[in-house]
Design an enzyme around this catalytic site. Structure first.
Site, mmCIF file in Angstrom:
data_model
loop_
_atom_site.group_PDB
_atom_site.id
_atom_site.type_symbol
_atom_site.label_atom_id
_atom_site.label_comp_id
_atom_site.label_asym_id
_atom_site.label_seq_id
_atom_site.Cartn_x
_atom_site.Cartn_y
_atom_site.Cartn_z
ATOM 1 N N ASP A 139 0.831 -1.216 0.000
ATOM 2 C CA ASP A 139 0.000 0.000 0.000
ATOM 3 C C ASP A 139 0.863 1.263 0.000
ATOM 4 O OD1 ASP A 139 0.947 -0.123 2.618
ATOM 5 O OD2 ASP A 139 -1.024 -0.004 3.581
ATOM 6 N N GLU A 140 2.162 1.113 0.304
ATOM 7 C CA GLU A 140 3.019 2.309 0.417
ATOM 8 C C GLU A 140 3.189 3.020 -0.927
ATOM 9 O OE1 GLU A 140 6.341 2.047 3.063
ATOM 10 O OE2 GLU A 140 5.509 0.320 4.107
ATOM 11 N N TYR A 164 12.059 3.024 -0.981
ATOM 12 C CA TYR A 164 11.411 1.704 -1.011
ATOM 13 C C TYR A 164 10.095 1.758 -1.787
ATOM 14 C CZ TYR A 164 8.292 -2.044 0.566
ATOM 15 O OH TYR A 164 7.381 -3.074 0.601
ATOM 16 N N LYS A 168 8.965 0.026 -5.382
ATOM 17 C CA LYS A 168 7.830 -0.901 -5.532
ATOM 18 C C LYS A 168 6.830 -0.349 -6.546
ATOM 19 C CE LYS A 168 7.012 -4.250 -3.682
ATOM 20 N NZ LYS A 168 7.387 -5.680 -3.945
#
Ligand code: NAD
Ligand code: TYD
Length: 359
Positions: A139-140, A164, A168
């Site tokens: 979800d980030e 990060y 993703k």
């Protein structure tokens, strides 16, 4: 047509979520699992010792960046489905060393897609129809939500904040591009924060449990007001199987536990569980170990998942509440020092400060 069990290649199967996925898929009796993992600092084969000797489980050491080796493994193992979890996964490490995240999460995912595309094209018509590449994401990628409003749906715009989450997000885009451009049958899932057994003790929940048991400070970033949406790892593993087998091609599915908590609430809940199960000498609460430390740069305030699509289309719901899952987790760490103590002793103390000092 090939008989069951189907062969699933799980990348990153020696990590936290990957090992739960390997255990879940093998236990179902429906799959033969090939665990492909580079064994970075985060990979640990002792997490999979329950599967040692199981005829439906095999480990293959490889880097997802090594397209030729991955292509050969896909062919040798006659892989029917791929679930891709291999990644660099810790936000604090990505702040201190972003390039490893670009290499594995971005270049590695694209390299893996190339190998998988070749493999998929080599299959017969029926196998090609049944084949899926399931990309496991976070979800980030959706970035920062205000404290008091908003949730992430599958249509939320991508707005990553950390190296990060940016890496993703990039990997998600590559996966969609291989579907749109080459027709590779992909599904994606974006999940909230996981917790549970075999969680590497640099992440908040296992770090706090381990530090509390060792009478060390419990580091809370800023004021502890940031909110995460927590999901027990075994519920995630069940959801991933549902996405891989029932998800519509080209679609993404949000997965979350409807369990938003501030970081301080999480730490206080762990302290309460430990006070009951393993009281400190002298009778003081573990709460006294809480220490407020310098905040993480670019720290997203809040994540919150709307899992309606997964619930309605896939019939998936979590079995654990945050309270039952956290109690199981604390009990697991109390009973399984054999797993986490060597990691802490051999590597580093798990804190952001320790990470920087270890460089
Ligand atoms: P982890 O760090 O515990 O495990 C990652 C695994 O990938 C390790 O076993 C490591 O050895 C392996 N790996 C790393 N680089 C590799 C490479 N180049 N080639 C082959 N293997 C490599 O991570 P995790 O927490 O289990 O997360 C797994 C996946 O789920 C990641 O893609 C992550 O982005 C995603 N995810 C995690 C969470 C969470 O809360 N942990 C939430 C949502 C999504
Ligand atoms: P973490 O477990 O690193 O997961 P993520 O950054 O992927 O959400 O951190 C969860 C939350 O806990 C996050 O808001 C940062 C915070 N945190 C602390 O307050 N102290 C810590 O020592 C760590 C590792 C995290």
């Amino acid at each position: 047509m090939k008989n069951v069990p189907q062969t699933v290649l799980v990348t990153g199967g020696a990590g936290f979520i990957g090992s739960a996925v390997c255990r879940h898929l093998v236990a179902s009796g429906k799959y033969r699992v090939v665990n492909l993992d580079k064994l970075t600092y985060a990979g640990n084969l002792t997490s999979l010792r329950d599967l040692d000797g199981n005829p439906n489980y095999v480990f293959r050491k490889a880097d997802i960046c090594d397209t030729d080796k991955v292509r050969k493994i896909l062919a040798d193992e006659a892989v029917d489905l791929v679930m891709h979890l291999a990644a660099e996964s810790h936000v604090d490490r990505s702040i201190d060393g972003p390039m490893a995240f670009v290499t594995t999460n971005v270049v590695g995912t694209a390299s893996l897609l190339q190998a998988v595309l070749d493999h998929w094209r080599s299959l017969g018509e029926e196998a090609r129809k049944r084949f899926r590449f399931h990309h496991v994401s976070t979800d980030e990628v959706f970035g920062d939500l205000p404290f008091d409003s908003g949730v992430f749906t599958e249509d939320s715009p991508y707005k990553p904040s950390s190296p990060y989450s940016a890496s993703k997000a990039a990997s998600d885009h590559f996966v969609r591009a291989w579907h749109e451009t080459y027709g590779l049958p992909v599904v994606l899932s974006n999940c909230s924060n996981n917790y549970g057994p075999y969680h590497f003790p640099e992440k908040l929940i296992p770090l706090v449990i381990a530090n509390a048991l060792d009478e060390q400070p419990l580091p809370v970033y800023g004021k502890g007001a940031n909110i995460r949406d927590w999901l027990f790892v075994e519920d995630h593993a069940r959801a991933l199987e549902a996405v891989m087998t029932g998800g519509r091609i080209g679609e993404s599915y949000n997965i979350g536990g409807r369990a938003e908590r501030t970081n301080l609430e999480v730490v206080e809940a762990i302290c309460a569980l430990l006070d009951a199960r393993r009281p400190r000498n002298g009778g003081r609460s573990h709460l006294d170990l809480i220490t407020y430390v310098t905040d993480r740069p670019g720290h997203d305030r809040r994540y919150a998942i709307d899992p309606t699509k997964s619930e309605q289309e896939l019939g998936w719901t979590p079995l654990e509440t945050f309270e039952t899952g956290l109690a199981r987790t604390v009990d697991w760490y109390l009973a399984n020092g054999w797993w986490w103590r060597p990691i802490r002793e051999q590597r580093f103390d798990g804190t952001r400060q320790g990470l920087v000092a270890a460089k």
